[in-house]
Scaffold this motif. Structure first.
Motif, PDB file in Angstrom:
ATOM      1  N   ASN A  55       0.854  -1.191   0.000  1.00 17.36           N
ATOM      2  CA  ASN A  55       0.000   0.000   0.000  1.00 17.36           C
ATOM      3  C   ASN A  55       0.888   1.238   0.000  1.00 17.36           C
ATOM      4  O   ASN A  55       1.751   1.378   0.865  1.00 17.36           O
ATOM      5  CB  ASN A  55      -0.916  -0.006   1.226  1.00 17.36           C
ATOM      6  CG  ASN A  55      -2.009   1.035   1.119  1.00 17.36           C
ATOM      7  OD1 ASN A  55      -2.384   1.434   0.019  1.00 17.36           O
ATOM      8  ND2 ASN A  55      -2.511   1.474   2.253  1.00 17.36           N
ATOM      9  N   SER A  56       0.701   2.109  -0.949  1.00 13.87           N
ATOM     10  CA  SER A  56       1.581   3.268  -1.097  1.00 13.87           C
ATOM     11  C   SER A  56       0.913   4.554  -0.629  1.00 13.87           C
ATOM     12  O   SER A  56      -0.263   4.791  -0.907  1.00 13.87           O
ATOM     13  CB  SER A  56       1.989   3.418  -2.568  1.00 13.87           C
ATOM     14  OG  SER A  56       2.693   4.623  -2.765  1.00 13.87           O
ATOM     15  N   LYS A  57       1.664   5.376   0.044  1.00 11.02           N
ATOM     16  CA  LYS A  57       1.150   6.681   0.476  1.00 11.02           C
ATOM     17  C   LYS A  57       1.052   7.662  -0.691  1.00 11.02           C
ATOM     18  O   LYS A  57       0.438   8.718  -0.575  1.00 11.02           O
ATOM     19  CB  LYS A  57       2.052   7.262   1.565  1.00 11.02           C
ATOM     20  CG  LYS A  57       3.424   7.717   1.062  1.00 11.02           C
ATOM     21  CD  LYS A  57       4.207   8.390   2.164  1.00 11.02           C
ATOM     22  CE  LYS A  57       5.538   8.961   1.633  1.00 11.02           C
ATOM     23  NZ  LYS A  57       6.307   9.639   2.672  1.00 11.02           N
ATOM     24  N   LEU A 264       9.971  15.594 -10.570  1.00 12.99           N
ATOM     25  CA  LEU A 264       8.798  15.081 -11.256  1.00 12.99           C
ATOM     26  C   LEU A 264       8.926  13.576 -11.522  1.00 12.99           C
ATOM     27  O   LEU A 264       7.957  12.828 -11.343  1.00 12.99           O
ATOM     28  CB  LEU A 264       8.599  15.832 -12.584  1.00 12.99           C
ATOM     29  CG  LEU A 264       7.490  15.309 -13.499  1.00 12.99           C
ATOM     30  CD1 LEU A 264       6.136  15.356 -12.798  1.00 12.99           C
ATOM     31  CD2 LEU A 264       7.448  16.112 -14.800  1.00 12.99           C
ATOM     32  N   ALA A 265      10.114  13.150 -11.936  1.00 16.29           N
ATOM     33  CA  ALA A 265      10.326  11.736 -12.256  1.00 16.29           C
ATOM     34  C   ALA A 265      10.098  10.851 -11.036  1.00 16.29           C
ATOM     35  O   ALA A 265       9.494   9.773 -11.134  1.00 16.29           O
ATOM     36  CB  ALA A 265      11.735  11.528 -12.799  1.00 16.29           C
ATOM     37  N   LYS A 266      10.560  11.292  -9.863  1.00 15.31           N
ATOM     38  CA  LYS A 266      10.384  10.493  -8.646  1.00 15.31           C
ATOM     39  C   LYS A 266       8.915  10.427  -8.234  1.00 15.31           C
ATOM     40  O   LYS A 266       8.413   9.366  -7.863  1.00 15.31           O
ATOM     41  CB  LYS A 266      11.250  11.068  -7.514  1.00 15.31           C
ATOM     42  CG  LYS A 266      12.733  10.757  -7.696  1.00 15.31           C
ATOM     43  CD  LYS A 266      13.541  11.036  -6.461  1.00 15.31           C
ATOM     44  CE  LYS A 266      13.897  12.501  -6.347  1.00 15.31           C
ATOM     45  NZ  LYS A 266      14.830  12.753  -5.216  1.00 15.31           N
ATOM     46  N   LEU A 267       8.235  11.563  -8.327  1.00 15.16           N
ATOM     47  CA  LEU A 267       6.801  11.560  -8.019  1.00 15.16           C
ATOM     48  C   LEU A 267       6.038  10.665  -8.987  1.00 15.16           C
ATOM     49  O   LEU A 267       5.150   9.901  -8.593  1.00 15.16           O
ATOM     50  CB  LEU A 267       6.248  12.984  -8.094  1.00 15.16           C
ATOM     51  CG  LEU A 267       6.313  13.837  -6.834  1.00 15.16           C
ATOM     52  CD1 LEU A 267       5.816  15.243  -7.122  1.00 15.16           C
ATOM     53  CD2 LEU A 267       5.483  13.217  -5.715  1.00 15.16           C
ATOM     54  N   ASN A 268       6.397  10.759 -10.265  1.00 16.73           N
ATOM     55  CA  ASN A 268       5.735   9.957 -11.290  1.00 16.73           C
ATOM     56  C   ASN A 268       5.962   8.467 -11.050  1.00 16.73           C
ATOM     57  O   ASN A 268       5.033   7.655 -11.136  1.00 16.73           O
ATOM     58  CB  ASN A 268       6.257  10.351 -12.676  1.00 16.73           C
ATOM     59  CG  ASN A 268       5.577   9.577 -13.792  1.00 16.73           C
ATOM     60  OD1 ASN A 268       4.386   9.703 -14.020  1.00 16.73           O
ATOM     61  ND2 ASN A 268       6.352   8.763 -14.494  1.00 16.73           N
ATOM     62  N   GLN A 273       3.828   3.375  -9.374  1.00 15.63           N
ATOM     63  CA  GLN A 273       3.998   2.202  -8.509  1.00 15.63           C
ATOM     64  C   GLN A 273       2.773   1.984  -7.630  1.00 15.63           C
ATOM     65  O   GLN A 273       2.344   0.842  -7.416  1.00 15.63           O
ATOM     66  CB  GLN A 273       5.241   2.357  -7.635  1.00 15.63           C
ATOM     67  CG  GLN A 273       5.578   1.108  -6.840  1.00 15.63           C
ATOM     68  CD  GLN A 273       6.779   1.315  -5.926  1.00 15.63           C
ATOM     69  OE1 GLN A 273       6.677   1.963  -4.894  1.00 15.63           O
ATOM     70  NE2 GLN A 273       7.916   0.759  -6.321  1.00 15.63           N
ATOM     71  N   ALA A 274       2.176   3.068  -7.127  1.00 16.80           N
ATOM     72  CA  ALA A 274       0.968   2.951  -6.297  1.00 16.80           C
ATOM     73  C   ALA A 274      -0.166   2.320  -7.095  1.00 16.80           C
ATOM     74  O   ALA A 274      -0.899   1.456  -6.590  1.00 16.80           O
ATOM     75  CB  ALA A 274       0.550   4.327  -5.781  1.00 16.80           C
ATOM     76  N   GLU A 580       9.445  -1.133  -3.577  1.00 20.41           N
ATOM     77  CA  GLU A 580      10.208  -0.046  -2.956  1.00 20.41           C
ATOM     78  C   GLU A 580      10.012   1.272  -3.699  1.00 20.41           C
ATOM     79  O   GLU A 580      10.412   1.407  -4.857  1.00 20.41           O
ATOM     80  CB  GLU A 580      11.697  -0.403  -2.947  1.00 20.41           C
ATOM     81  CG  GLU A 580      12.012  -1.672  -2.171  1.00 20.41           C
ATOM     82  CD  GLU A 580      13.409  -2.191  -2.446  1.00 20.41           C
ATOM     83  OE1 GLU A 580      14.061  -1.673  -3.378  1.00 20.41           O
ATOM     84  OE2 GLU A 580      13.833  -3.126  -1.741  1.00 20.41           O
ATOM     85  N   PRO A 581       9.429   2.296  -3.043  1.00 20.32           N
ATOM     86  CA  PRO A 581       9.283   3.607  -3.685  1.00 20.32           C
ATOM     87  C   PRO A 581      10.598   4.374  -3.687  1.00 20.32           C
ATOM     88  O   PRO A 581      11.544   4.009  -2.984  1.00 20.32           O
ATOM     89  CB  PRO A 581       8.242   4.306  -2.807  1.00 20.32           C
ATOM     90  CG  PRO A 581       8.434   3.693  -1.456  1.00 20.32           C
ATOM     91  CD  PRO A 581       8.851   2.264  -1.689  1.00 20.32           C
TER      92      PRO A 581
END
Length: 583
Positions: A55-57, A264-268, A273-274, A580-581
Motif C-alpha cells: 500500500n503506497s502513500k 517530477l520523475a520520482k513523483l511519477n 507504482q501505487a 520499494e518507492p
C-alpha cells in the motif's frame, strides 16, 4: 464456441471448479502418478499476505496536484530552450525518456523533433550532422530521431570512421560519443554497414578500456557496462527508470532543468507504482481464489512474474485492464506449457489439444482432473476476456480469434511433446518453424491487439505486422532457449534450438550459442526497420507495446530462467519495481 451460459453464472463456475479440485485432492493424482515427470520448480516466494499488504502513500490527490505543477514547469523548458541549441533540446528529450516521463510530453517532443528534423535533414544547417558536429551530437541526434520514427541516415557517421570501420583518432577519445554511438548502432537496419562496423569496433574497444575509465569516473564505467550488457533499444524502458534517476542524482549535469525533472520523475515513479500495487493486489486475489496451485503442483506458481511481464508491455496507469488481461494470459501460458512439458502423457495431450481446438469442455472427459480444471480455467478466462474487450473497446467476434491463437499454441506444444516421445531431434529450420509459435509471442500479440483501440481490424493488423510478429517470436523463442536449455537438457526435455543447431552444424555449444545470438541481432535489425516503416494507421504506442514482448524476453532470460528461478532471476527487479518507492 458460445460461452455466454458459463459467463452468466460465475458462482456455478467456481462451484464446478471447486468440486473438481476436491475430487482431485482426494484422488491425489493416482493415475500414472509414478510416471509423471517433474521440473522440480521451487515454491513461490511472493506470498499472498505480503502482496495484500502492499500500500503506497503516494496514491493521494496532493501528489497528483504537485505532479501537475511540475509537468507545467517542464513544458516551459521546451519554450525556454533556444531554437539554435539543438543539442540542449535533444538532451532534454533524452533525459525525459530515460526517467520515464515521455508519455507526459508527447506533443512537446513531437513539435521539437519536427523542427529539428526539418532543419537538420533538409538544410543541413545545424551542428549535429554538419562537418563541425562532434560524435556525441551526431549519435544523440541519430538515436533520438530513429527511436521516434524519423527517417535519418547512417551516413552522418561516415566522417567519423575510416575505411576499416574504426573511429578516427580525432574522435576515438570521446567517451560520451562512443557510448551514444554504441546505443545508436543498436537501432541499425539490415545492410547498414557503417553502423555494423562501428558497433563491432566499439564493443571491442569499450570492453578493453572500461577498467581504465572505472578509475577515472565510475559513472561512465557503469554506463558502459550497462550498454555492453544490453542496449537501451532492447531494454524495457520502465524497468530502467529507477537506475537512470539515481544515476542523474549522483552525477548532476550543468543543466538547470535537472532538479525539476528529477523531482517530477520520482513523483511519477511513485504514483505509477501505487497504481501497479493496486493492480497487483487484484491479480493476486484472482490467482489465490482460483486455487490452481493446490491441484497443479507440477506447474510454476509465478503470478507476480506474470504481472511484471504485463507491466513490461504497458506500465502507464491508463492500461489497467490491459495488465489485468495479460497477467491472466501469461499465467495460463506458463501452466499449459508445464502441462505439455512436464505432466501430460502424449495421449492426454492429444485430447487436451482437441478440446482447445474444438473449444469444447466435453472433450476433456477422459483427462485427469487437474487437466480438466486447467482447461475449464482457460475456457472461462478467455470468455471473460473476450466479453470485456468487446464491451470496453467495441470489438466484435473476439472469442474466435482468441480460440484460434490458443489452439495454434497448443498444437505447437503438442508437436514438441511428440518429438520428445519419439526421441526425435528436428532440423534447426523445422524446430524454428514450430518454435516461433510455441514461444507464445503471437498469442500475446493477439490479446494485446484486442486490449487496445485501433482503426483497422485484426486480420488487417496481423497481415500488416506479420514480419514484426514473426521476428519478435523468433527472438523470444531463442532467448528462452539460451536461458533454459541447460536445465531442460539436464532433466531430459525435448530438443532446444541450441541442440538442433549443434547437431545439424556439427559445432560446439559455445559456437551454437554465439550464432544464435547473431540471429537475435539480425531479427532486431528487421524489427527496427518494421517499426520505422509501420503503417500510419497503427499507433507508435501499440508498436512499442508489441516490441516490448521481445524486450521482456531479454529481461526474463538474460541471467537464466526468470520464471523458473525467482531468486536468481527477477526478484530484485520486482522488489525495485513494485515494492520499494523512491525517497
Amino acid at each position: 464456441m458460445d460461452c455466454s451460459k458459463q459467463l452468466r453464472n460465475p458462482q456455478a463456475e467456481e462451484q464446478q471448479i471447486h468440486q473438481w479440485q476436491t475430487k482431485s485432492e482426494l484422488s491425489a493424482y493416482s493415475v500414472h502418478d509414478q510416471s509423471r515427470r517433474s521440473a522440480n520448480y521451487k515454491p513461490n516466494i511472493w506470498k499472498y499476505d505480503f502482496l495484500e499488504s502492499l500500500n503506497s502513500k503516494f496514491d493521494g490527490e496532493c501528489y497528483l496536484i504537485q505532479m501537475q505543477k511540475l509537468i507545467k514547469d517542464v513544458k516551459k523548458l521546451f519554450v525556454e530552450c533556444k531554437e539554435s541549441d539543438v543539442i540542449a533540446k535533444l538532451e532534454l528529450i533524452d533525459s525525459i525518456r530515460k526517467v520515464g516521463l515521455n508519455n507526459h510530453f508527447e506533443q512537446e517532443i513531437k513539435a521539437a523533433l519536427d523542427a529539428i528534423a526539418s532543419a537538420e535533414l533538409e538544410n543541413n544547417s545545424n551542428p549535429c550532422i554538419s562537418s563541425e558536429g562532434d560524435l556525441y551530437a551526431a549519435a544523440l541526434f541519430f538515436k533520438i530521431l530513429r527511436q521516434q520514427g524519423y527517417q535519418v541516415s547512417q551516413d552522418i557517421f561516415g566522417r567519423f570512421m575510416d575505411e576499416m570501420g574504426t573511429l578516427k583518432k580525432s574522435t576515438s577519445g570521446n567517451v560520451k560519443g562512443m557510448i551514444e554511438l554504441l546505443e545508436a548502432s543498436n537501432l541499425a537496419f539490415e545492410g547498414e554497414d557503417i553502423l555494423e562496423k562501428a558497433q563491432a569496433f566499439l564493443i571491442a574497444t569499450l570492453r578493453d578500456t572500461n577498467t581504465m575509465w572505472d578509475e577515472i569516473d565510475s559513472s561512465i564505467s557503469k554506463h558502459v557496462t550497462c550498454s555492453l550488457e544490453l542496449s537501451s533499444q532492447r531494454r524495457v524502458q520502465w524497468f530502467n527508470v529507477k537506475w537512470h534517476i539515481k544515476a542523474y542524482e549522483k552525477n548532476r549535469t550543468n543543466q538547470p532543468y535537472m532538479t525539476t525533472l528529477l523531482e517530477l520523475a520520482k513523483l511519477n515513479f511513485n504514483e505509477v507504482q501505487a497504481t501497479l500495487q493496486k493492480d497487483l493486489r487484484e491479480a493476486s486475489k484472482w490467482w489465490y481464489n482460483l486455487g490452481l496451485t493446490k491441484n497443479l503442483d507440477f506447474a510454476r506458481d509465478r503470478m507476480v512474474e506474470c504481472f511484471m511481464c504485463a507491466v513490461g508491455l504497458a506500465f502507464e496507469t491508463d492500461h489497467k485492464s490491459f495488465r489485468k488481461w495479460l497477467t491472466k494470459v501469461i499465467n495460463l501460458i506458463l501452466i499449459i506449457d508445464d502441462v505439455y512439458d512436464v505432466y501430460g502423457s502424449l495421449e492426454e495431450l492429444k485430447h487436451f489439444t482437441r478440446a482447445v481446438e474444438r473449444w469444447d469442455v466435453m472433450e476433456t472427459e477422459q483427462l485427469p482432473e487437474c487437466m480438466k480444471i486447467c482447461f475449464q480455467v482457460l475456457y472461462n478466462t478467455t470468455c471473460e476476456i473476450a466479453n470485456e474487450t468487446e464491451e470496453e473497446n467495441g470489438w466484435n467476434q473476439v472469442l474466435p480469434q482468441l480460440c484460434k491463437v490458443w489452439a495454434d499454441f497448443c498444437k505447437a506444444l503438442l508437436v514438441e511433446a511428440e518429438w520428445y516421445n519419439e526421441a526425435y531431434t528436428p532440423s534447426f529450420e523445422e524446430y524454428l518453424s514450430n518454435g516461433y509459435i510455441s514461444s507464445s509471442a503471437s498469442l500475446i500479440f493477439t490479446h494485446a491487439f484486442f486490449a487496445t483501440k485501433h482503426e483497422e481490424g485484426v486480420d488487417d493488423s496481423l497481415h500488416m505486422n506479420e514480419d514484426l510478429v514473426y521476428n519478435i517470436s523468433v527472438i523470444l523463442r531463442l532467448l528462452n532457449d539460451l536461458g533454459t536449455s541447460a536445465a531442460e537438457q539436464e532433466r531430459g526435455d525435448a530438443a532446444s534450438s541450441i541442440l538442433c543447431y549443434k547437431r545439424e552444424m556439427n559445432v560446439s555449444e559455445e559456437i551454437a550459442r554465439k550464432n544464435i545470438k547473431s540471429m537475435i541481432d539480425n531479427a532486431w535489425k528487421k524489427i527496427n526497420e518494421n517499426c520505422l516503416t509501420r503503417n500510419p494507421k497503427i499507433s507508435s504506442s501499440y508498436i512499442n507495446i508489441t516490441t516490448n514482448i521481445a524486450r521482456v524476453g531479454h529481461i526474463l532470460y538474460q541471467d537464466g530462467d526468470g520464471f523458473g528461478d525467482q531468486e536468481q532471476g527477477t526478484r530484485a527487479l520486482i522488489q525495485s519495481l513494485l515494492v520499494e518507492p523512491l525517497s
